[in-house]
Design an enzyme around this catalytic site. Structure first.
Site, short mmCIF file in Angstrom:
data_model
loop_
_atom_site.label_atom_id
_atom_site.label_comp_id
_atom_site.label_asym_id
_atom_site.label_seq_id
_atom_site.Cartn_x
_atom_site.Cartn_y
_atom_site.Cartn_z
N HIS B 60 -28.69 16.46 -8.50
CA HIS B 60 -27.52 16.15 -9.32
C HIS B 60 -26.36 15.70 -8.44
O HIS B 60 -26.43 15.79 -7.21
CB HIS B 60 -27.12 17.35 -10.20
CG HIS B 60 -26.67 18.58 -9.46
ND1 HIS B 60 -27.44 19.22 -8.52
CD2 HIS B 60 -25.51 19.29 -9.53
CE1 HIS B 60 -26.78 20.28 -8.07
NE2 HIS B 60 -25.60 20.33 -8.66
N ASP B 64 -22.23 19.00 -2.93
CA ASP B 64 -23.04 19.81 -2.00
C ASP B 64 -24.53 19.48 -2.09
O ASP B 64 -25.34 20.08 -1.39
CB ASP B 64 -22.78 21.32 -2.21
CG ASP B 64 -22.98 21.78 -3.64
OD1 ASP B 64 -22.85 20.94 -4.56
OD2 ASP B 64 -23.26 22.98 -3.85
N HIS B 65 -24.87 18.51 -2.93
CA HIS B 65 -26.28 18.09 -3.04
C HIS B 65 -26.51 16.62 -2.66
O HIS B 65 -27.65 16.19 -2.59
CB HIS B 65 -26.80 18.36 -4.46
CG HIS B 65 -26.87 19.82 -4.77
ND1 HIS B 65 -28.04 20.53 -4.79
CD2 HIS B 65 -25.88 20.72 -5.02
CE1 HIS B 65 -27.78 21.81 -5.06
NE2 HIS B 65 -26.48 21.94 -5.21
#
Lengths: 302, 302
Positions: B60, B64-65
């Site tokens: 997503h 932080d991804h």
């Protein structure tokens, strides 16, 4: 004036080297200049109170100079920042940041202001009673600005022993610091110079990265106290400078010599070099002032 | 099957912790799952031959991804990558990456393919003769997918001593590995089972992060060998799960129990916790299979 180099290597971040980012503390301000990937972690490693940063200056939109910006903006959001944040950089930077915030359905709780730059002439982008920041148009593969930071002269400093001996009332101190002469109660005129010292000298710092060798910047940076000038290559790789629009250490030194700066700091080294001491050695052949090699994590008290 | 955890902490990267990213090696493939800021440096630290990665799966568009994706794509460019690169992720990811490449006037020398996802139903996003990868729709604050990686059963393995004793010609080996019986020149029928071993068992790995507690994923991940399930909070902070759409360690364990997985790996810890051993302790109250705590840099041979 204090400069903390968070990263000073070109191209890709690696295990031991970081892309460009630095913190300049000048006359009470804490400015962030460029923000390569990993900048927020470098800020933490150096234990910098990065909530104090209110102005971020981005030179250009190559990744090694700004990929860490969105992460820092997001982290400020998570840390519940309230203070305004100003970002200065090439046109397009606002779209990049806002697109990512929009797609993550995120909103900063603080005011985030973008000051997008397009001019090829130098312009003042920030000014208050303490400091002026102006762009230094550079010659790189894409639209790029360096930044010139100049502190403004402060107030004159009281010779406290002298004013006390003369029994001058405290209510006149402010006027005296502003440079006025003073008439004592007995009618004697006291010249300002007798009871004050000169204000702190003007601090000045020129950040010039990334750029091809470009003497047209010399008049603007003439006599600055400290010049950070990119030196991506050593002489042995000077044939790369034209295509990549970068400089050698010697070219950086030539600019420093022409501009008669006090101190030259070299950085933005190509990651091909493992020994950066050679940059200083080569630059010393040209420039006789102080030459310092930047390195990640290095702090310069200037 | 081998899992290298490059980062398994939530929210902001810090000096000692990294946001989500992991490398899954399965049946000859090397897949990257999520790419928080600093992923490329973590890949270097773990000495992973990251040019081997051809497929990147993004869950997503929270920073932080994926904030490390653009840096990795740029680094591949600088390393003169030639191999195709496929990126799977939510709609919008292509715009984010291409905008940044365009504004830096950069072009990848390799083919960069985006597979943008919008479906709220599970779909197969990658398949070849070795592996199938399908999405696991998750319940988070924004559109999010986990990913299910399943190896396909391989060919049967020759009992090389047996086939040589029977003097079976090499030209029949391929047929035998496919499971066929064989008739010798003297007319004897040799059953396939007598001259082969079973193929390697099917490997399966489910990556589920970030997500609220959601039993609807259980049928899809039923019986997987390894489940990585986010566990942002301990029980003491379970009141945060509804608003943030995250899970506790106990909830992750409940999903593992319902899905009857062999091994549960916990991760995506809130950075408020300094002691991550408690996640395992709390999960063990629910799930009786193997429970492992992910940690940055940890390698699981599964």
């Amino acid at each position: 004036m204090k400069l903390t180099v968070l990263g000073c290597y070109a191209a890709t971040p690696r295990t031991m080297t970081n892309p460009t980012s630095q913190v300049l503390e000048i006359n009470g301000h804490m400015f962030l200049i460029d923000a390569g990937e990993g900048t927020q972690v470098q800020l933490r490693k150096k234990k910098i109170k990065f909530q104090r940063i209110q102005h971020i200056f981005i030179s250009h939109l190559h990744g090694d100079h700004f990929y860490g910006l969105i992460g820092l903006i997001s982290t400020y959001m998570l840390l519940n920042r309230q203070t305004d944040l100003h970002v200065y950089g090439p046109k397009g930077i606002k779209e990049i940041i806002l697109l990512q915030l929009r797609l993550s359905n995120s909103y900063t709780g603080y005011n985030l202001y973008f000051h997008e730059l397009e001019s090829k002439e130098s312009e003042i982008v920030f000014e208050d009673e303490k400091v002026t920041v102006s762009t230094i148009p550079l010659d790189h593969r894409i639209y790029t600005n360096g930044y010139l930071f100049k502190s403004k002269p402060g107030l004159r400093k009281l010779k406290i022993g002298a004013v006390e001996d003369l029994k001058i009332d405290r209510c006149y101190y402010s006027k005296i610091k502003q440079g006025f002469d003073i008439e004592l109660e007995n009618g004697t005129l006291v010249k300002n110079k007798e009871i004050t010292y000169d204000p702190d000298p003007i601090e000045s710092y020129a950040f010039c990265s990334d750029t091809y060798y470009d003497e047209s910047i010399v008049p603007q940076i003439k006599g600055v106290k400290v010049l950070y000038h990119e030196s991506t290559f050593l002489e042995s790789e000077s044939h790369y400078t034209e295509k990549t629009k970068h400089c050698t250490a010697k070219q950086a030194a030539s600019i420093a010599k022409l501009a008669e700066v006090q101190t030259l700091i070299l950085g933005h080294y190509s990651t091909r070099y493992s020994d950066i001491t050679r940059f200083k050695t080569e630059a010393e052949e040209i420039f006789k002032g102080t030459i310092l090699n930047a390195d990640d994590g290095k702090v310069f008290e200037l």
